[in-house]
Design a protein around this motif. Sequence first.
Motif, PDB file in Angstrom:
ATOM      1  N   MET A 187       0.755  -1.412  -0.070  1.00 48.44           N
ATOM      2  CA  MET A 187      -0.165  -0.038  -0.117  1.00 48.44           C
ATOM      3  C   MET A 187       1.079   1.359  -0.168  1.00 48.44           C
ATOM      4  O   MET A 187       0.529   2.252  -0.577  1.00 48.44           O
ATOM      5  N   LEU A 188       2.040   1.185   0.730  1.00 49.00           N
ATOM      6  CA  LEU A 188       2.869   2.441   0.993  1.00 49.00           C
ATOM      7  C   LEU A 188       3.473   2.615  -0.461  1.00 49.00           C
ATOM      8  O   LEU A 188       3.619   3.790  -0.897  1.00 49.00           O
ATOM      9  N   ALA A 189       4.000   1.657  -1.313  1.00 43.09           N
ATOM     10  CA  ALA A 189       4.395   1.718  -2.390  1.00 43.09           C
ATOM     11  C   ALA A 189       3.516   2.465  -3.617  1.00 43.09           C
ATOM     12  O   ALA A 189       4.027   3.522  -4.296  1.00 43.09           O
ATOM     13  N   ILE A 190       2.283   1.994  -3.425  1.00 43.25           N
ATOM     14  CA  ILE A 190       1.232   2.528  -4.332  1.00 43.25           C
ATOM     15  C   ILE A 190       0.725   4.055  -3.952  1.00 43.25           C
ATOM     16  O   ILE A 190       0.794   4.822  -4.667  1.00 43.25           O
ATOM     17  N   TRP A 191       0.846   4.312  -2.808  1.00 45.53           N
ATOM     18  CA  TRP A 191       0.676   5.707  -2.224  1.00 45.53           C
ATOM     19  C   TRP A 191       1.748   6.729  -2.717  1.00 45.53           C
ATOM     20  O   TRP A 191       1.520   7.718  -2.939  1.00 45.53           O
ATOM     21  N   ALA A 192       2.799   6.164  -2.315  1.00 47.19           N
ATOM     22  CA  ALA A 192       4.007   6.769  -2.873  1.00 47.19           C
ATOM     23  C   ALA A 192       3.926   7.186  -4.191  1.00 47.19           C
ATOM     24  O   ALA A 192       4.363   8.477  -4.528  1.00 47.19           O
ATOM     25  N   LEU A 193       3.668   6.412  -5.118  1.00 48.57           N
ATOM     26  CA  LEU A 193       3.511   6.872  -6.532  1.00 48.57           C
ATOM     27  C   LEU A 193       2.595   7.800  -6.685  1.00 48.57           C
ATOM     28  O   LEU A 193       2.524   8.784  -7.457  1.00 48.57           O
ATOM     29  N   MET A 194       1.286   7.335  -6.086  1.00 46.13           N
ATOM     30  CA  MET A 194       0.040   8.671  -6.167  1.00 46.13           C
ATOM     31  C   MET A 194       0.453   9.892  -5.831  1.00 46.13           C
ATOM     32  O   MET A 194       0.246  10.815  -6.576  1.00 46.13           O
ATOM     33  N   HIS A 195       0.735   9.751  -4.664  1.00 49.75           N
ATOM     34  CA  HIS A 195       0.770  11.199  -4.013  1.00 49.75           C
ATOM     35  C   HIS A 195       2.095  11.834  -4.603  1.00 49.75           C
ATOM     36  O   HIS A 195       2.329  13.143  -4.676  1.00 49.75           O
ATOM     37  N   GLY A 196       3.067  11.240  -4.948  1.00 48.28           N
ATOM     38  CA  GLY A 196       4.400  11.733  -5.585  1.00 48.28           C
ATOM     39  C   GLY A 196       4.152  12.516  -6.961  1.00 48.28           C
ATOM     40  O   GLY A 196       4.541  13.561  -7.167  1.00 48.28           O
ATOM     41  N   LEU A 197       3.206  11.756  -7.701  1.00 43.15           N
ATOM     42  CA  LEU A 197       2.879  12.324  -9.051  1.00 43.15           C
ATOM     43  C   LEU A 197       2.051  13.541  -8.787  1.00 43.15           C
ATOM     44  O   LEU A 197       1.987  14.479  -9.515  1.00 43.15           O
ATOM     45  N   ILE A 198       0.836  13.216  -7.855  1.00 45.88           N
ATOM     46  CA  ILE A 198       0.092  14.442  -7.609  1.00 45.88           C
ATOM     47  C   ILE A 198       0.821  15.728  -7.274  1.00 45.88           C
ATOM     48  O   ILE A 198       0.514  16.623  -7.507  1.00 45.88           O
ATOM     49  N   GLY A 199       1.570  15.296  -6.203  1.00 39.07           N
ATOM     50  CA  GLY A 199       2.254  16.642  -5.484  1.00 39.07           C
ATOM     51  C   GLY A 199       3.031  17.137  -6.628  1.00 39.07           C
ATOM     52  O   GLY A 199       3.456  18.438  -6.593  1.00 39.07           O
ATOM     53  N   LEU A 200       3.784  16.453  -7.582  1.00 37.63           N
ATOM     54  CA  LEU A 200       4.731  17.139  -8.711  1.00 37.63           C
ATOM     55  C   LEU A 200       3.736  17.991  -9.615  1.00 37.63           C
ATOM     56  O   LEU A 200       4.081  19.285 -10.036  1.00 37.63           O
ATOM     57  N   TYR A 201       2.504  17.299  -9.821  1.00 35.41           N
ATOM     58  CA  TYR A 201       1.925  18.210 -10.646  1.00 35.41           C
ATOM     59  C   TYR A 201       1.277  19.363  -9.866  1.00 35.41           C
ATOM     60  O   TYR A 201       1.188  20.478 -10.618  1.00 35.41           O
ATOM     61  N   LEU A 202       0.674  19.264  -8.977  1.00 36.47           N
ATOM     62  CA  LEU A 202       0.095  20.500  -8.186  1.00 36.47           C
ATOM     63  C   LEU A 202       1.373  21.499  -7.923  1.00 36.47           C
ATOM     64  O   LEU A 202       0.875  22.626  -8.083  1.00 36.47           O
ATOM     65  N   ALA A 203       2.583  21.001  -7.859  1.00 33.03           N
ATOM     66  CA  ALA A 203       3.505  22.266  -7.702  1.00 33.03           C
ATOM     67  C   ALA A 203       4.380  22.639  -9.107  1.00 33.03           C
ATOM     68  O   ALA A 203       5.080  23.538  -9.175  1.00 33.03           O
ATOM     69  N   ILE A 260       5.215  19.075 -13.437  1.00 31.11           N
ATOM     70  CA  ILE A 260       4.569  18.254 -14.521  1.00 31.11           C
ATOM     71  C   ILE A 260       3.702  19.355 -15.300  1.00 31.11           C
ATOM     72  O   ILE A 260       2.732  19.608 -15.192  1.00 31.11           O
ATOM     73  N   ASP A 261       4.613  19.627 -16.403  1.00 31.12           N
ATOM     74  CA  ASP A 261       3.922  20.514 -17.369  1.00 31.12           C
ATOM     75  C   ASP A 261       3.326  20.058 -18.674  1.00 31.12           C
ATOM     76  O   ASP A 261       3.793  20.074 -19.660  1.00 31.12           O
ATOM     77  N   ILE A 262       2.244  19.250 -18.188  1.00 29.37           N
ATOM     78  CA  ILE A 262       1.264  18.739 -19.188  1.00 29.37           C
ATOM     79  C   ILE A 262      -0.240  19.448 -18.601  1.00 29.37           C
ATOM     80  O   ILE A 262      -0.526  19.614 -17.433  1.00 29.37           O
ATOM     81  N   SER A 263      -1.277  19.004 -19.987  1.00 29.21           N
ATOM     82  CA  SER A 263      -2.560  19.419 -19.444  1.00 29.21           C
ATOM     83  C   SER A 263      -3.194  18.360 -18.509  1.00 29.21           C
ATOM     84  O   SER A 263      -2.508  17.239 -18.116  1.00 29.21           O
ATOM     85  N   ARG A 264      -4.185  18.720 -17.667  1.00 27.19           N
ATOM     86  CA  ARG A 264      -4.946  18.032 -16.815  1.00 27.19           C
ATOM     87  C   ARG A 264      -5.213  16.523 -17.482  1.00 27.19           C
ATOM     88  O   ARG A 264      -5.142  15.465 -16.696  1.00 27.19           O
ATOM     89  N   ASP A 265      -5.821  16.568 -18.599  1.00 30.08           N
ATOM     90  CA  ASP A 265      -6.219  15.188 -19.226  1.00 30.08           C
ATOM     91  C   ASP A 265      -5.144  14.363 -19.308  1.00 30.08           C
ATOM     92  O   ASP A 265      -4.921  13.040 -19.181  1.00 30.08           O
TER      93      ASP A 265
END
Length: 214
Positions: free
Chosen positions: A148-164, A167-172
């Motif tokens: 679960m931690l590995a999955i969360w790390a991927l999810m939250h890592g990507l989301i955190g980078l995008y919100l910051a 990651i310079d791409i469209s939302r879609d």
Amino acid sequence: MPDLPTRIRRASLAAYETAGLDAVSARKIARRVRVSPMAMYRHFRDKDDLLDALVEEGFEVLVGYLRKADAGSPGLDRLRRRATCALAFALERPRLFELMFLLPRRSARRYPGDFAAGRSPSGNLFLVDVTEAIAAGQLQPHPPLETMLAIWALMHGLIGLYLAGRIDISRDRFRQLYRRSLDRLLLGLAAAGAGDPGVGARPSTGRESPRSKA
């Protein structure tokens, strides 16, 4: 009419999501709910105490999003749906997601103790999905909390980078990247011969291979 603590939490959440941390002060929130700052302190000791209350409100909202995945089949299907629901919450309530998962907080839940004890409302749901997927032979029998931690790390890592803005791409396109990345991780965690086409198949890269053009 809601009681005063509820009114304070709601006003604080609206202020935070509109204008950020600077908007959450005893004086400013007291003005919103039309009470004195001293009345605020009777219910919340300080700003950190108030922010902790906002986080708990946030988890109630997040669990509402995550529960939309409950109709899916147990195991990996539900896990994927759950991850998509988590992404929807983060994109629709970015400041709340940031407060809950990215900013330091004294009462933040910590791995592994709080998760093993079932103190994470959202983590509990993902842990059930992982445990069911392992029991069904869809995922390798690693410790469920670590998976679960590995999955969360991927999810939250990507989301955190995008919100910051890193990651310079469209939302879609980000949604597609998120799904592909999750599928690649689940492919690596899949049990041999799991027979799940979503995991057993090679994840799409979003580009044609040279061979496909022949």
